[in-house]
Design an enzyme around this catalytic site. Sequence first.
Site, mmCIF file in Angstrom:
data_model
loop_
_atom_site.group_PDB
_atom_site.id
_atom_site.type_symbol
_atom_site.label_atom_id
_atom_site.label_comp_id
_atom_site.label_asym_id
_atom_site.label_seq_id
_atom_site.Cartn_x
_atom_site.Cartn_y
_atom_site.Cartn_z
ATOM 1 C CG HIS A 1 -3.598 2.675 4.329
ATOM 2 N ND1 HIS A 1 -4.366 3.450 3.476
ATOM 3 C CD2 HIS A 1 -3.328 1.535 3.652
ATOM 4 C CE1 HIS A 1 -4.557 2.791 2.351
ATOM 5 N NE2 HIS A 1 -3.944 1.629 2.432
ATOM 6 C CB CYS B 1 -4.970 10.095 2.343
ATOM 7 S SG CYS B 1 -5.424 8.899 3.603
ATOM 8 C CD GLU C 1 -3.075 -1.039 0.245
ATOM 9 O OE1 GLU C 1 -3.723 0.023 0.258
ATOM 10 O OE2 GLU C 1 -3.350 -1.988 -0.524
#
Length: 447
Positions: free
Chosen positions: A248, A365, A174
Amino acid sequence: MNAWEVNFDGLVGLTHHYAGLSFGNEASTRHRFQISNPRLAAKQGLLKMKNLADAGFPQAVIPPHERPFIPVLRQLGFSGSDEQVLEKVARQAPHWLSSVSSASPMWVANAATIAPSADTLDGKVHLTIANLNNKFHRSLEAPVTESLLKAIFDDEEKFSVHSALPQVALLGDEGAANHNRLGGHYGEPGMQLFVYGREEGNDTRPSRYPARQTREASEAVARLNQVNPQQVIFAQQNPDVIDQGVFHNDVIAVSNRQVLFCHQQAFARQVQLLANLRARVNGFMAIEVPATQVSVSDAVSTYLFNSQLLSRDDGSMMLVLPQECREHAGVWGYLNELLVADNPISELKVFDLRESMANGGGPACLRLRVVLTEEERRAVNPAVMMNDTLFNALNDWVDRYYRDRLTAADLADPQLLREGREALDVLSQLLNLGSVYPFQREGGGNG
């Protein structure tokens, strides 16, 4: 050597909508089918970029991807002209249309994992593209992300851009959202902290929501990025917090230089991890937020840790937060206590990023951190660096092409596809990227 952290922010795409595609991301699920405003979303992101650039923090932009992404629909068996493909998908399998229209590439913390030249065996900056294997809509991103980053970091003497790992669950990666770097000044060698959610043969893993990052992937990325093995730590995220919506690591922790700002429940075996970091990072400081002051649930709903921790020249730090933190009495109270406590954080900067937040993406993000020396920074494509001229040009571009209202039904409109391609054609010229999109290389892909 002198170096600076440059934040490369993702520009929100024209098809930004709320489809609830990301199981495990509770904001994404909660706002499913709401009406979105792509124009406002893009402008909120641009305003953050410009404000931080004006405050002296080096800032750049990464453009959106081509959406709806017709080549994947063809792979799924839909044929005809691009317009016919859209019509067939909308009629026969509308769920695919939402997936191939996702604006998720805006969250560039998932674009790649970065290793600064001070940490690498060959003295280059390395970038490994993330495969984002866990979610179909995100697994589509890697090839275009690679084209974009190669167009931005195009000096092969200074930058190495590596293709994503194979698309299998064992190697789910990720990107920088599960990676922290700790150390002194940016130009000095740092300690790279890779955070994973599961590994083969280890039953310690979440049970409700998926662990998207594997240890096997993190180890492979560290090898590809040629990180000095003496400068790597692998740590498991607490499976219990993944099951509470921490999909995350950047939803529960953020690092900058010598500081790790995290929840006290962020990591498995957290006491041992912090002791290891204290032993290996000069001046290491952990700011652990107690669960008694901020619960994991409140951290997830406000995105307290999905913040940016930025260094000023005097060594103090600014914490960049979403507006949701200020609107939560408990979280805002904690943050104001933090300001007067003995730590480098001396300022809170709040931004309205509601359009992105409703899909589960906060300030962190939206940005990919890249530590660059002055020479390396000069080698980056200068057209992507944020300044007054670029900010005005991008705002005008958004006004020209973006809709202020979008629903799932609108994704089948062939005019949206045409608008998007025209917009990206103009943008790729504005940012001096060349032909980075499949439709540019394939003449539109009609067939």
